[in-house]
Write an enzyme that holds these catalytic residues in place. Structure first.
Site, PDB file in Angstrom:
ATOM      1  CB  CYS A 161      -0.935   0.024   1.198  1.00  0.00           C
ATOM      2  SG  CYS A 161      -2.202  -1.257   1.119  1.00  0.00           S
ATOM      3  CG  HIS A 199     -14.985   7.437 -10.690  1.00  0.00           C
ATOM      4  ND1 HIS A 199     -16.171   6.951 -10.189  1.00  0.00           N
ATOM      5  CD2 HIS A 199     -14.558   6.545 -11.601  1.00  0.00           C
ATOM      6  CE1 HIS A 199     -16.465   5.812 -10.800  1.00  0.00           C
ATOM      7  NE2 HIS A 199     -15.500   5.530 -11.659  1.00  0.00           N
ATOM      8  CD  GLU A 209      -8.985  -0.535   2.076  1.00  0.00           C
ATOM      9  OE1 GLU A 209      -8.300  -1.523   1.700  1.00  0.00           O
ATOM     10  OE2 GLU A 209      -8.473   0.465   2.602  1.00  0.00           O
TER      11      GLU A 209
END
Length: 147
Positions: free
Chosen positions: A39, A86, A134
């Site tokens: 990550c 987005h 997630e």
């Protein structure tokens, strides 16, 4: 039903797609990778997040609701969808903008959404729980107790 003990809550689920990475600007690459693994890569990675927002309050005797759904949906559209969908969280969402913003973990995203939703909704209802997932195997929960 008067005098009936208990709490009434309502949960709305929404989804958004966004990219992020975990990094601390003051750490070198090795320390970031040690702390955050994949990550921490310079390249962002994305998720389709699922967010459950729970509000609690008194049931209006005329409408039978604790909050008008258009009011709740409008707040979610402004404070969640418009801000996160987005987007690259580290560069587009004020609380997380690098180099000194929050690290966009699920935990921090849940806290930010809870705070912003409470401000947007005011005192009419209480935001009591926000769950940010997630993926189907990992979620973070922000919550408060009754009171």
């Amino acid at each position: 039903m008067r005098g009936e003990a208990g709490t009434v809550s309502l949960t709305r689920r929404v989804q958004f797609a966004a990219a992020h990475r975990y990094r601390r600007a003051e750490w070198d690459e090795a320390r970031n990778v040690a702390a955050f693994g994949k990550c921490a890569r310079l390249e962002y990675h994305g998720h389709t997040y699922t967010v459950d927002i729970t509000v609690s309050g008194d049931v209006d005797s005329l409408t039978g609701m604790i909050v008008d759904l258009p009011v709740l949906d409008s707040a979610i559209a402004r404070e969640v969808t418009a801000r996160f969908d987005h987007r690259t969280i580290n560069t587009d969402v004020a609380e997380f903008v690098e180099p000194h913003g929050l690290i966009p973990t699920g935990e921090n995203i849940a806290r930010v959404i809870a705070h912003r939703m409470q401000v947007a909704l005011g005192a009419a209802v209480r935001v009591t729980r926000v769950v940010v997932a997630e993926d189907p195997t990992l979620s973070s929960t922000w919550s408060v107790g009754p009171g």
